[in-house]
Scaffold this motif. Structure first.
Motif, PDB file in Angstrom:
ATOM      1  N   GLN A   1       0.837  -1.206   0.000  1.00  0.00           N
ATOM      2  CA  GLN A   1       0.000   0.000   0.000  1.00  0.00           C
ATOM      3  C   GLN A   1       0.870   1.252   0.000  1.00  0.00           C
ATOM      4  N   ARG A   2       1.982   1.221   0.768  1.00  0.00           N
ATOM      5  CA  ARG A   2       2.882   2.375   0.793  1.00  0.00           C
ATOM      6  C   ARG A   2       3.550   2.570  -0.561  1.00  0.00           C
ATOM      7  N   ASN A   3       3.870   1.452  -1.203  1.00  0.00           N
ATOM      8  CA  ASN A   3       4.452   1.525  -2.546  1.00  0.00           C
ATOM      9  C   ASN A   3       3.457   2.152  -3.523  1.00  0.00           C
ATOM     10  N   ASP A   4       2.166   1.746  -3.423  1.00  0.00           N
ATOM     11  CA  ASP A   4       1.121   2.330  -4.268  1.00  0.00           C
ATOM     12  C   ASP A   4       0.950   3.813  -3.983  1.00  0.00           C
ATOM     13  N   GLU A   5       0.947   4.171  -2.696  1.00  0.00           N
ATOM     14  CA  GLU A   5       0.756   5.576  -2.321  1.00  0.00           C
ATOM     15  C   GLU A   5       1.917   6.422  -2.828  1.00  0.00           C
ATOM     16  N   ALA A   6       3.137   5.874  -2.744  1.00  0.00           N
ATOM     17  CA  ALA A   6       4.295   6.615  -3.238  1.00  0.00           C
ATOM     18  C   ALA A   6       4.168   6.863  -4.737  1.00  0.00           C
ATOM     19  N   SER A   7       3.687   5.843  -5.462  1.00  0.00           N
ATOM     20  CA  SER A   7       3.489   5.998  -6.902  1.00  0.00           C
ATOM     21  C   SER A   7       2.385   7.014  -7.184  1.00  0.00           C
ATOM     22  N   THR A   8       1.266   6.923  -6.456  1.00  0.00           N
ATOM     23  CA  THR A   8       0.141   7.843  -6.661  1.00  0.00           C
ATOM     24  C   THR A   8       0.568   9.279  -6.420  1.00  0.00           C
ATOM     25  N   ASN A   9       1.261   9.528  -5.317  1.00  0.00           N
ATOM     26  CA  ASN A   9       1.685  10.890  -4.975  1.00  0.00           C
ATOM     27  C   ASN A   9       2.671  11.435  -6.003  1.00  0.00           C
ATOM     28  N   LEU A  10       3.590  10.589  -6.439  1.00  0.00           N
ATOM     29  CA  LEU A  10       4.571  11.026  -7.414  1.00  0.00           C
ATOM     30  C   LEU A  10       3.906  11.363  -8.748  1.00  0.00           C
ATOM     31  N   CYS A  11       2.976  10.501  -9.181  1.00  0.00           N
ATOM     32  CA  CYS A  11       2.312  10.720 -10.467  1.00  0.00           C
ATOM     33  C   CYS A  11       1.418  11.959 -10.430  1.00  0.00           C
ATOM     34  N   LYS A  12       0.735  12.176  -9.320  1.00  0.00           N
ATOM     35  CA  LYS A  12      -0.113  13.375  -9.210  1.00  0.00           C
ATOM     36  C   LYS A  12       0.732  14.643  -9.268  1.00  0.00           C
ATOM     37  N   ALA A  13       1.868  14.609  -8.582  1.00  0.00           N
ATOM     38  CA  ALA A  13       2.759  15.778  -8.612  1.00  0.00           C
ATOM     39  C   ALA A  13       3.308  15.999 -10.023  1.00  0.00           C
ATOM     40  N   LEU A  14       3.604  14.913 -10.713  1.00  0.00           N
ATOM     41  CA  LEU A  14       4.139  15.013 -12.068  1.00  0.00           C
ATOM     42  C   LEU A  14       3.094  15.577 -13.025  1.00  0.00           C
ATOM     43  N   ILE A  15       1.859  15.103 -12.931  1.00  0.00           N
ATOM     44  CA  ILE A  15       0.789  15.607 -13.798  1.00  0.00           C
ATOM     45  C   ILE A  15       0.513  17.077 -13.508  1.00  0.00           C
TER      46      ILE A  15
END
Length: 593
Positions: A395-409
């Protein structure tokens, strides 16, 4: 504490507060509990004022430490402990136990002495009995405590005639090796005019006295039957009588050279031959385990019950297995946290590989520490807990990906959002421009590496959020006919449906990977369980082989000493062990010649 380096001097481990009232010293217990290394435990017992403490100081590599005393009054009360790094076994701690003198007239309590003797036997892997003069009948009578052990200790909790018959036959599994040190020895080691070794002198002294009553021969019989090896050392008087009171202050050059050599030989033998404290089944005890045994024995004595060795081992197994479980989980967490800084992983496979490596380390640690987990309760619990912890890290791995992708977009779409806000796309031809700029943003988003496994989901969420804006731009574009607008709507819906399909396919792929990992974990669990069972079975076979060897030697010694009845009983015990050996060999697939 990994070794005894933090224990510069001895400390009382078991205090003899009042008559037959023993208490475990909490400071000493904490020191012992901090030792995570295997412990080699050497305990010394004997009549008071016979120089026991001197030998223990020599084993510690010191001339002082345990108080020697210079008067007729006993200096050591209770059981004192000194933990030092083992001088010849790296990774082991030497635990020295110096006991209060037996037969102290100030105590006048033989039961107190019997418990001190029993505790020394129960806690040690090597028991040193210290006496003065010669090994004669008087010396044997002073060792009457060994004959009372069967009254103070029981092996199993079962009752009845069968237990009584088999009780003492199991003592060799639990009892230490036996060393008899004879101090101030003045005789010549000869028998019938022939020179003999110290060990031969001991074995001759343990022979049955045909003219004596059975009780007179009982100490000899018990020593041969209970302990699994027998060694003897004789020592000349270390110095003149007037200098004995200053023994701890004398240099070796001021002592009798023969005594110095004898003391060095004794220490070298103990260092080389004393084994780590182990429990039946081959489990090696560390400082924490030894502390628990001491506390459990003392609690039993204080409550008035007879310590049961089988129950003590089971109780220790519960504690050790719980500890092994928690340590394995902590190890998994620590390993995963070392990788957490690299989250998000680019793929599910990458994350599962990190999990696999961390899990294997945890399982190996648990398998190495646990014992007597016969129902696999703790191993099953470990597998369940590791699964839950894996979900948390996933879940932490997913959250890290989600946060990174949102910041990138957010970063890549900043120009697009500005142009939407400024109404740039509401002009004729605006829809075509919007699609071009949106694709440029998407291309820049995908060109950025290490976004993790939520890459498509976050993008789809953003694009869905812009569907209303895109529809409004399309309808406002006067450069397009109605038919073209309808075609563009269909194309947009098809693209959205394709993205949904890709996300579903990706999620299904992740689910499939998780199911494959679950199957791998199950197979690994079964494999390690089989290996653990085979290892335990082989350990029991080796232990039984060792016990058969020891009982064969004891049988020969008993026959030589004239204890024929006890030797005959040993033959039945040896045959039972051989039957167990063949049964265990067949079940484990091993061949024993």
């Amino acid at each position: 504490m990994a070794s005894g380096a933090l224990m510069p001097e001895p400390l009382c481990l078991i205090e003899n507060v009042r008559r037959k009232e023993f208490v475990v010293n909490q400071e000493a217990a904490q020191i012992l509990s901090d030792i995570t290394q295997p412990v080699v435990v050497v305990a010394i017992v004997g009549k008071y004022r016979t120089g026991k403490s001197y030998l223990m100081n020599k084993l510690a590599g010191r001339s002082d430490g345990f108080p020697l005393g210079c008067t007729i009054q006993s200096k050591t009360k209770g059981i004192w402990m000194w933990c030092v790094p083992h001088p010849s076994k790296p990774g082991h701690t030497l635990v020295l136990l110096d006991t209060e003198g037996l037969g102290d007239v100030e105590k006048g309590d033989s039961e107190n002495d019997a418990w001190i003797f029993s505790l020394a036997v129960l806690l040690s892997s090597t028991l040193v009995y210290n006496s003065v003069g010669t090994i004669d009948q008087q010396a044997m009578e002073q060792l009457h405590y060994v004959t009372e052990i069967s009254e103070r200790i029981k092996v199993t909790s079962s009752k009845g005639a069968a237990r009584e018959e088999n009780e003492t036959s199991e003592f060799k599994r639990f009892f230490p090796s036996f060393i008899w040190c004879v101090r101030d020895f003045t005789l010549i080691l000869e028998l019938d005019g022939n020179a003999v070794t110290e060990d031969e002198y001991l074995m001759n002294s343990l022979k049955k006295n045909a003219d004596g009553e059975r009780d007179h021969n009982l100490p000899q019989e018990c020593i041969l039957h209970y302990f699994h090896s027998h060694k003897c050392f004789v020592f000349v008087q270390p110095t003149s009588a007037k200098d004995l009171k200053h023994l701890e202050n004398l240099q070796e050059s001021q002592l009798e050279p023969m005594f110095v050599q004898q003391a060095h030989t004794f220490c070298d033998y103990v260092y080389k031959n004393s084994q780590p404290k182990t429990l039946p089944g081959g489990h090696t005890v560390d400082g924490r385990g030894l502390c628990h045994l001491a506390v459990t024995y003392i609690d039993a004595i204080r409550s008035g019950t007879i310590p049961c060795l089988e129950n003590m081992v089971l109780a220790l197994a519960l504690i050790e297995n719980s500890r092994a479980l928690q340590e394995a989980l902590s190890m998994y967490e620590a390993e995963m946290r070392c990788w957490e800084h690299s989250f998000p992983t680019e793929t599910q496979d990458e994350f599962l590989n990190i999990h696999k490596l961390s899990e294997e380390e945890a399982l190996r640690h648990f398998m190495g520490r646990s014992f007597k987990d016969d129902t696999h309760e703790y191993q099953d619990q470990l597998i369940r807990d590791l699964g839950e912890k894996m979900k948390g890290f996933s879940q932490r791995n997913d959250e890290a990906s989600t946060n990174l992708c949102k910041a990138l977009i957010w970063d890549k779409s900043e120009a697009l959002e500005t142009m939407i806000g400024d109404g740039v796309y509401l002009e004729p031809g605006g829809h075509s421009l919007f699609l071009k700029d949106k694709q440029t943003m998407v291309d820049a988003y995908f060109a950025t590496p290490d976004k993790g496994i939520k890459c498509y989901e976050v993008l789809q969420e953003f694009l869905k959020d812009k569907e209303g804006v895109e529809a409004a731009i399309l309808q406002a574009d006067q450069a397009l006919t109605q038919s073209q607008k309808e075609m563009e709507e269909q194309r947009s819906q098809a693209e959205a449906a394709e993205r949904d399909r890709q996300i579903l396919q990706e999620n299904n792929g992740r689910l499939e990977k998780l199911m494959e990992d679950e199957q791998r974990r199950y197979e690994q669990h079964e494999k390690m369980l089989r290996e653990k069972m085979e290892e335990d079975s082989l350990r029991m076979i080796r232990e039984n082989e060792w016990l058969i060897e020891q009982k064969l030697k004891a049988q020969q010694d008993l026959l030589s000493a004239g204890f024929n009845q006890r030797a005959d009983a040993l033959q039945r015990e040896i045959q039972d062990l051989r039957n167990q050996r063949h049964s265990s060999s067949r079940s484990s697939g091993c061949v024993i010649s």
